[in-house]
Design an enzyme around this catalytic site. Structure first.
Site, PDB file in Angstrom:
ATOM      1  N   GLY B 208       0.802  -1.210   0.000  1.00  0.00           N
ATOM      2  CA  GLY B 208       0.000   0.000   0.000  1.00  0.00           C
ATOM      3  C   GLY B 208       0.833   1.256   0.000  1.00  0.00           C
ATOM      4  O   GLY B 208       2.006   1.246  -0.388  1.00  0.00           O
ATOM      5  N   LEU B 234      -4.061  -5.078  -5.887  1.00  0.00           N
ATOM      6  CA  LEU B 234      -2.999  -4.096  -5.689  1.00  0.00           C
ATOM      7  C   LEU B 234      -1.815  -4.701  -4.936  1.00  0.00           C
ATOM      8  O   LEU B 234      -1.984  -5.285  -3.864  1.00  0.00           O
ATOM      9  CB  LEU B 234      -3.570  -2.920  -4.896  1.00  0.00           C
ATOM     10  CG  LEU B 234      -2.616  -1.738  -4.683  1.00  0.00           C
ATOM     11  CD1 LEU B 234      -2.286  -1.067  -5.994  1.00  0.00           C
ATOM     12  CD2 LEU B 234      -3.221  -0.760  -3.700  1.00  0.00           C
ATOM     13  N   ASP B 235      -0.636  -4.536  -5.484  1.00  0.00           N
ATOM     14  CA  ASP B 235       0.621  -4.997  -4.858  1.00  0.00           C
ATOM     15  C   ASP B 235       0.669  -6.512  -4.651  1.00  0.00           C
ATOM     16  O   ASP B 235       1.467  -7.017  -3.855  1.00  0.00           O
ATOM     17  CB  ASP B 235       0.868  -4.309  -3.501  1.00  0.00           C
ATOM     18  CG  ASP B 235       1.046  -2.811  -3.652  1.00  0.00           C
ATOM     19  OD1 ASP B 235       1.303  -2.360  -4.789  1.00  0.00           O
ATOM     20  OD2 ASP B 235       0.926  -2.093  -2.653  1.00  0.00           O
ATOM     21  N   GLU B 236      -0.186  -7.249  -5.350  1.00  0.00           N
ATOM     22  CA  GLU B 236      -0.237  -8.699  -5.148  1.00  0.00           C
ATOM     23  C   GLU B 236       0.154  -9.472  -6.403  1.00  0.00           C
ATOM     24  O   GLU B 236       0.091 -10.699  -6.415  1.00  0.00           O
ATOM     25  CB  GLU B 236      -1.656  -9.124  -4.717  1.00  0.00           C
ATOM     26  CG  GLU B 236      -2.105  -8.580  -3.383  1.00  0.00           C
ATOM     27  CD  GLU B 236      -1.460  -9.284  -2.193  1.00  0.00           C
ATOM     28  OE1 GLU B 236      -0.706 -10.243  -2.399  1.00  0.00           O
ATOM     29  OE2 GLU B 236      -1.706  -8.844  -1.056  1.00  0.00           O
TER      30      GLU B 236
END
Lengths: 290, 290, 290, 290
Positions: B208, B234-236
């Site tokens: 995040g 997100l960010d995964e």
């Protein structure tokens, strides 16, 4: 017990608290006044305008041990004008370190071997394990081994009580060398000395159990290890030291564990060394490492 | 456009799917049959007994471009007996890479400079930014710059539509060089080409916003950067490359950001190079990097 | 002796020589023909147009040991048409590794401990030392210890003869774990198996004696270790593995030695593992490490 | 010129010479007496019993610039009783840095870009090159570019004289950003300011020309870069910073050069930053880096 890292007639003064002008001058004048010669000096302020201040001074002072009471009185008087806490340790006296372990031996044996080599300025009065697998190895280093089995179930009070009988009063800090039991807040309070853990991931990534499995599932390209002080918040205590190594898609979970073991023992041994040398100051959930 | 990393008359064959005996023999016999000479060969199986299989072969074949249709027909016929997907790329043709950026220039300029030096086998048809700060720099590299402002508020459809008009059909992959907007799933679907992001932490730590601030608050002793493919989580997305550097208690958040910028541009440039060279194969949420 | 790294019914085929088209196809067809299933495949050519070629294939083949003669005949026949040398090893059979040591124990104990843990797919029929200091430790691992004192003076033939009586025929390779004697060319010839050394510097910097002292005098900011095959040119043999760590102006020579010991044992253990897994191919004064 | 790393009303006092008791107390009392507040304090003694002593103190002092003469007089008086040299710098005044370059642009552009970003507390009055290739890039950063061609042959006096005319009086230090000319001792004397070089190897390995070629020939598994002060002994000056990266048998000389360029610019930028911040003290052929 002799160790090359022990310093005869040397003391370490740790000072921390509210930053204000003149602390360095006051402390260094004090050291001179008590007949000491500074051999190492580190300081850090997180904000020179009233932030938190940290200072570590190692000084040589002939007859330190004999004159310690007067020296402490001088320090107390000098620092009375500042909002500072302080502690003084005799660098010729090894800290007494207990090691708690389970079945895995890599961190345990690494500490015992470094100690025998003279690379850790500590004494090791005991190793305690909830398994007996490492008993013979531990004793071959001349270190007492005690077996305190873990009682199954959530109530750890019986085995924790047995641990406390062994530890309290006999040790200055405790190292969890891949000890696979969670210690209760009540235990930590009663123990009353710092506890250092090694966690087999780069915290805060992969908190909790089975970090290598989680790392493999996430497909990371590095794995790591973290040594931290134990608090009641699992895996959330102040970090002392961390490191990482490169891995690839081809590394299985057991390969990650094998390779990670090298990082774990390196990271833990550095954290233990620095703690033993009074280089680590806790501040909130952080550490200052000089 | 010439680049030393482009290989005239070379092709790259990527094969992946269900592992079964005989794939290497079949593929290497095929390359010989079509008159190719293998110059690089990598393979990986996550389980030789029916697991997933991955193979990358770079081969030299005179007149590859002209004879490509026959070569593809041969490949299709040979691999029909296996449960495998395959793709073939011409290593003399640079992939078309768009860069999306915001105000920060370190990753953007690093990619432009590496490209000009001939270290990235790509072409760069455009840089698109939601700010104009870097326009002059970008154009000094001879690269077109387009400004697509971000519309405030949760509805990104207008600016995403403008982005799609620029990108679709004109680029083979997109790099987010510290682009500070979150792309919608709808955008990613319509874009239809891989998107590579650089995240300024060692994922999955500090997912995040504001990872350097979080890292400072947690008191970590290392910071890192992660380059990954963008997915709707997100960010995964699948991680391509990561790295870390050592920091101390004395590093402020802005110092972490300054030092982290170096790791970010190193990590992103490696991920971009490997993607451009067809070294990265996506498999579920992982990557195999040959 | 069981080791998790040993692979029952697996073989490793190493091929190296003059590069020419069709080697991969020929070898992989061969593996299929003899009923093998490839589990690892690496290749490297230093010039696809007639340069030197290197290939390592690990394959699973039920009843490999029993059928080895026929398999070797097939390989010989297949490779007859190429200018290649080859060797075949049974991955279920541990290589026999002797360790030569002197007084320092860090590399020695690290290898013994990794072996006991199952991390090195070797057997250790003996440790030989020119000092007796480590005898008890070595025997506590269940490994025979032999003492062969070094005869003072330049003529090493007596002690080398005694070493040869112990080693020849009993071991597949020898590891010098900080063994402080220089071995003669005559000894190496008569020994007839590879010898791996660990040198306590980043070769070719600080060749010869006392590298940590030289490093301190030169004021370097990193120190390192190098593991290499021993040749008659001291410290000039083919390098297998190297690594470095960061040091500062404040590190004394003994501190460099203490910290360097960690790098030495890491580097040596990786070199030994890779050699034991047939991952290292010598070529002139270089190594290819797959 | 504004730079976030410049510190208004801050000064740096460097003290070095013969160690003796009471230096820290004297200096810190002095700082308090002159109305300063210490914000950073580092010290090192290579032997507390009469060895060499080094100290760096950064302090905040309102109106430092205006009151500098009185402050210097106080310092001189205080330190007169010790065998110490000292220097005082105004941390709000950027050092004037000239960059000398040749054809390669990676170190040059990296320094210019870091400076523009505000990450280097220096001013850059000029870039001088013996080639014109980088002129346009340099000027796009708003930095003057001067072309001083190298005269062929051993006599460099004409071009060195031209360099001296540009540099002397205008710069506080000079950075050789892969400048491919050897500077004469006469030039260094007449220049009279520190010169920092980046050498593309881990010194003292691969001294002299073509280190990447030598590294490839030796078959090393790491390559490195070294930043050092220039002396009349080529590649033998005091080392400021070094770093290494991992390479493999598959890396060609040009690949080593490409990957090494990243290490070179990282290492050089750190050395320049630390020099600009007065963190580096020369002592014989060593450096102390605080």
């Amino acid at each position: 017990m002799h160790s090359p890292s022990l310093l005869p007639a040397h003391a370490c003064l740790i000072v921390h608290g509210k930053d204000s002008p003149g602390i360095i001058a006051a402390v260094s004048a004090l050291i001179t006044r008590i007949g000491g010669n500074i051999v190492a000096f580190d300081q850090y302020s997180d904000d020179p305008r009233g932030g938190a201040y940290f200072q570590r001074v190692v000084f040589h002072r002939p007859d330190f041990a004999a004159d310690r009471p007067q020296i402490e009185a001088e320090i107390a008087q000098t620092l009375a004008g500042f909002e500072l806490e302080w502690s003084l340790t005799d660098q010729s006296v090894p800290k007494r370190m207990a090691i708690l372990a389970s079945k895995q031996d890599h961190c345990l044996l690494d500490l015992l071997w470094r100690h025998r080599r003279g690379d850790l300025p500590v004494s090791i009065p005991m190793v305690v394990s909830n398994h007996t697998a490492t008993a013979e190895d531990v004793r071959s280093f001349g270190v007492p081994f005690f077996h305190v089995p873990s009682v199954p179930g959530p109530d750890k009070s019986a085995s924790e009580a047995e641990l406390l009988k062994l530890l309290v009063g006999n040790v200055d800090f405790v190292v969890l060398a891949r000890y696979m039991q969670i210690l209760s807040g009540d235990f930590l309070t009663k123990l009353g000395v710092p506890v250092i853990n090694i966690h087999h991931s780069f915290l805060p990534a992969f908190i909790g159990a089975e970090p290598y499995k989680k790392a493999q599932q996430r497909g990371v390209k590095l794995i790591g290890a973290t040594s931290h002080y134990v608090t009641t918040d699992l895996d959330e205590g102040p970090i002392i030291e961390q490191d990482t190594i490169r891995v690839t898609h081809a590394d299985t979970v057991s390969e990650l564990a094998r390779r990670g073991a090298d990082v774990e023992r390196q990271v833990l041994s550095r954290a233990v060394l620095w703690h033993a040398q009074d280089r680590v100051i806790r501040h909130g959930n952080h550490t200052i490492v000089f």
